[in-house]
Design a protein around this motif. Structure first.
Motif, mmCIF file in Angstrom:
data_model
loop_
_atom_site.group_PDB
_atom_site.id
_atom_site.type_symbol
_atom_site.label_atom_id
_atom_site.label_comp_id
_atom_site.label_asym_id
_atom_site.label_seq_id
_atom_site.Cartn_x
_atom_site.Cartn_y
_atom_site.Cartn_z
ATOM 1 N N ILE A 175 0.881 -1.166 0.000
ATOM 2 C CA ILE A 175 0.000 0.000 0.000
ATOM 3 C C ILE A 175 0.918 1.215 0.000
ATOM 4 O O ILE A 175 1.687 1.420 0.945
ATOM 5 C CB ILE A 175 -0.938 0.018 1.218
ATOM 6 C CG1 ILE A 175 -1.912 -1.159 1.142
ATOM 7 C CG2 ILE A 175 -1.710 1.346 1.269
ATOM 8 C CD1 ILE A 175 -2.824 -1.281 2.339
ATOM 9 N N ARG A 176 0.855 1.976 -1.076
ATOM 10 C CA ARG A 176 1.769 3.101 -1.240
ATOM 11 C C ARG A 176 1.143 4.383 -0.689
ATOM 12 O O ARG A 176 -0.048 4.633 -0.870
ATOM 13 C CB ARG A 176 2.104 3.290 -2.727
ATOM 14 C CG ARG A 176 2.587 2.020 -3.440
ATOM 15 C CD ARG A 176 3.856 1.445 -2.833
ATOM 16 N NE ARG A 176 4.969 2.358 -2.943
ATOM 17 C CZ ARG A 176 5.731 2.507 -4.030
ATOM 18 N NH1 ARG A 176 5.477 1.803 -5.096
ATOM 19 N NH2 ARG A 176 6.733 3.357 -4.040
ATOM 20 N N MET A 177 1.953 5.200 -0.043
ATOM 21 C CA MET A 177 1.496 6.462 0.529
ATOM 22 C C MET A 177 2.091 7.629 -0.252
ATOM 23 O O MET A 177 3.303 7.708 -0.424
ATOM 24 C CB MET A 177 1.897 6.556 1.999
ATOM 25 C CG MET A 177 1.340 5.448 2.866
ATOM 26 S SD MET A 177 1.661 5.779 4.619
ATOM 27 C CE MET A 177 1.220 4.189 5.329
ATOM 28 N N ASN A 178 1.245 8.515 -0.695
ATOM 29 C CA ASN A 178 1.646 9.674 -1.490
ATOM 30 C C ASN A 178 2.176 10.767 -0.561
ATOM 31 O O ASN A 178 1.414 11.455 0.112
ATOM 32 C CB ASN A 178 0.436 10.169 -2.285
ATOM 33 C CG ASN A 178 0.760 11.319 -3.210
ATOM 34 O OD1 ASN A 178 1.799 11.949 -3.108
ATOM 35 N ND2 ASN A 178 -0.163 11.597 -4.121
ATOM 36 N N VAL A 179 3.506 10.934 -0.547
ATOM 37 C CA VAL A 179 4.127 11.864 0.400
ATOM 38 C C VAL A 179 3.936 13.330 0.000
ATOM 39 O O VAL A 179 4.273 14.233 0.773
ATOM 40 C CB VAL A 179 5.632 11.566 0.571
ATOM 41 C CG1 VAL A 179 5.843 10.156 1.073
ATOM 42 C CG2 VAL A 179 6.398 11.793 -0.725
ATOM 43 N N LEU A 180 3.385 13.566 -1.184
ATOM 44 C CA LEU A 180 3.156 14.945 -1.626
ATOM 45 C C LEU A 180 1.807 15.482 -1.173
ATOM 46 O O LEU A 180 1.580 16.693 -1.179
ATOM 47 C CB LEU A 180 3.229 15.037 -3.157
ATOM 48 C CG LEU A 180 4.552 14.673 -3.827
ATOM 49 C CD1 LEU A 180 4.432 14.864 -5.330
ATOM 50 C CD2 LEU A 180 5.704 15.495 -3.273
ATOM 51 N N LYS A 181 0.908 14.581 -0.791
ATOM 52 C CA LYS A 181 -0.480 14.966 -0.568
ATOM 53 C C LYS A 181 -0.796 15.061 0.921
ATOM 54 O O LYS A 181 -0.653 14.093 1.654
ATOM 55 C CB LYS A 181 -1.404 13.941 -1.246
ATOM 56 C CG LYS A 181 -2.774 14.462 -1.591
ATOM 57 C CD LYS A 181 -3.434 13.606 -2.666
ATOM 58 C CE LYS A 181 -4.714 14.240 -3.157
ATOM 59 N NZ LYS A 181 -5.325 13.462 -4.241
ATOM 60 N N LYS A 182 -1.217 16.224 1.368
ATOM 61 C CA LYS A 182 -1.589 16.403 2.766
ATOM 62 C C LYS A 182 -2.762 15.500 3.115
ATOM 63 O O LYS A 182 -3.647 15.300 2.284
ATOM 64 C CB LYS A 182 -1.970 17.862 3.035
ATOM 65 C CG LYS A 182 -0.797 18.825 2.985
ATOM 66 C CD LYS A 182 -1.229 20.233 3.323
ATOM 67 C CE LYS A 182 -0.065 21.192 3.330
ATOM 68 N NZ LYS A 182 0.972 20.865 4.337
ATOM 69 N N LEU A 193 -0.562 13.332 4.302
ATOM 70 C CA LEU A 193 0.476 12.303 4.265
ATOM 71 C C LEU A 193 1.868 12.871 4.046
ATOM 72 O O LEU A 193 2.846 12.123 4.052
ATOM 73 C CB LEU A 193 0.164 11.269 3.168
ATOM 74 C CG LEU A 193 -1.124 10.474 3.332
ATOM 75 C CD1 LEU A 193 -1.187 9.348 2.313
ATOM 76 C CD2 LEU A 193 -1.238 9.908 4.741
ATOM 77 N N ASP A 194 1.968 14.190 3.874
ATOM 78 C CA ASP A 194 3.295 14.797 3.831
ATOM 79 C C ASP A 194 3.918 14.833 5.223
ATOM 80 O O ASP A 194 5.103 15.127 5.374
ATOM 81 C CB ASP A 194 3.228 16.207 3.238
ATOM 82 C CG ASP A 194 2.300 17.133 4.008
ATOM 83 O OD1 ASP A 194 1.394 16.639 4.735
ATOM 84 O OD2 ASP A 194 2.467 18.367 3.902
ATOM 85 N N ASP A 195 3.120 14.502 6.243
ATOM 86 C CA ASP A 195 3.594 14.436 7.625
ATOM 87 C C ASP A 195 3.952 12.985 7.963
ATOM 88 O O ASP A 195 3.092 12.093 7.906
ATOM 89 C CB ASP A 195 2.504 14.950 8.573
ATOM 90 C CG ASP A 195 2.992 15.110 10.006
ATOM 91 O OD1 ASP A 195 3.824 14.287 10.462
ATOM 92 O OD2 ASP A 195 2.537 16.046 10.683
ATOM 93 N N ARG A 203 1.754 9.164 8.359
ATOM 94 C CA ARG A 203 2.073 7.922 7.645
ATOM 95 C C ARG A 203 2.369 6.796 8.626
ATOM 96 O O ARG A 203 1.953 5.646 8.421
ATOM 97 C CB ARG A 203 3.269 8.139 6.705
ATOM 98 C CG ARG A 203 3.033 9.203 5.646
ATOM 99 C CD ARG A 203 4.040 9.126 4.513
ATOM 100 N NE ARG A 203 5.420 9.282 4.923
ATOM 101 C CZ ARG A 203 6.058 10.446 4.995
ATOM 102 N NH1 ARG A 203 5.427 11.578 4.716
ATOM 103 N NH2 ARG A 203 7.331 10.490 5.349
ATOM 104 N N GLN A 204 3.063 7.118 9.691
ATOM 105 C CA GLN A 204 3.352 6.107 10.708
ATOM 106 C C GLN A 204 2.075 5.639 11.393
ATOM 107 O O GLN A 204 1.899 4.438 11.654
ATOM 108 C CB GLN A 204 4.328 6.676 11.745
ATOM 109 C CG GLN A 204 5.738 6.889 11.210
ATOM 110 C CD GLN A 204 6.632 7.592 12.214
ATOM 111 O OE1 GLN A 204 6.196 8.479 12.954
ATOM 112 N NE2 GLN A 204 7.893 7.210 12.250
ATOM 113 N N ASP A 242 -0.042 13.868 17.977
ATOM 114 C CA ASP A 242 1.205 14.625 17.842
ATOM 115 C C ASP A 242 1.242 15.417 16.534
ATOM 116 O O ASP A 242 1.866 16.478 16.451
ATOM 117 C CB ASP A 242 2.409 13.674 17.891
ATOM 118 C CG ASP A 242 2.578 13.006 19.252
ATOM 119 O OD1 ASP A 242 1.970 13.490 20.227
ATOM 120 O OD2 ASP A 242 3.306 11.997 19.325
ATOM 121 N N ALA A 243 0.567 14.887 15.510
ATOM 122 C CA ALA A 243 0.549 15.548 14.203
ATOM 123 C C ALA A 243 -0.538 16.614 14.112
ATOM 124 O O ALA A 243 -0.638 17.312 13.097
ATOM 125 C CB ALA A 243 0.348 14.507 13.102
#
Length: 208
Positions: A18-25, A27-29, A33-34, A88-89
């Protein structure tokens, strides 16, 4: 009971990601993602979806392939830790929606999607899960303008070498191909290229 049929069960090098898009809020945090990684019920997926014929990945490489690290970090199902990371996020009650695209024609993938939707829901995260033909998924997942927060694909090696996995899914040159996370790290790129260069003459250094 049949006595004229032999069933051989052997491990493969297939991994469902399952891939997470690190550019898209949001998930940029990294913490978000964790949190998602701690919210997936790995044991349920193995026992109820794959009927015991699977095991949780440990790192990005499959067991049995050189370079696999049996001591690599592995997530566990821990909703309390996931909630703390979201807090925390800045998302103590979730409160956001994620788009999750997966491909049709695979019942196990559909059931994995259901598990993800159900368990992220426990964190107050709404998942908009959408199934589509793989060709459509590929087109959407490779374009930053249409890529979802989360996507899924099964990876098997074109050739039995870690470079196939580590380059194919994470090298920045593969954005627009199979780097569906849009991960970009020039230091990582250089390390992977160096490892590939020396792998034929110094496998220990390549593994390092």
């Amino acid at each position: 009971q049949r006595t004229d049929v032999n069933v051989n069960v052997n491990p493969t090098m297939d991994i469902l990601y399952i891939r997470m898009n690190v550019l898209k809020k949001p998930l940029d945090d990294k913490k978000v993602r964790q949190a998602i990684s701690y919210a997936f019920p790995y044991k349920d997926a193995i026992e109820k979806v794959f009927m015991g014929f699977a095991e949780q990945a440990r790192g990005p490489l499959p067991k049995g392939l050189w370079g696999f690290d049996e001591n690599a970090f592995q997530y566990s199902y821990d909703l309390d830790k996931a909630k703390q990371l979201l807090t925390d996020a800045g998302y103590p009650n979730g409160g956001f929606t994620l788009d999750f695209y997966y491909y049709t024609g695979d019942e196990q993938v559909r059931q994995v999607a259901e598990l993800l939707v159900e368990n992220l829901g426990k964190l107050g995260i709404t998942v908009n899960a959408r199934a589509m033909p793989f060709g459509t998924l590929f087109t959407m997942a490779t374009n930053p303008d249409t890529a979802p927060h989360l996507s899924v694909h099964l990876w098997w090696p074109t050739y039995a070498d870690p470079y196939d996995y580590m380059y194919g899914m994470f090298h920045s040159s593969q954005i627009g191909v199979f780097d569906w996370s849009f991960y970009k790290n020039t230091d990582y790129d250089k390390l992977i290229e160096e490892a590939n260069t020396v792998s034929g003459t110094d496998r220990a250094k390549a593994i390092e």
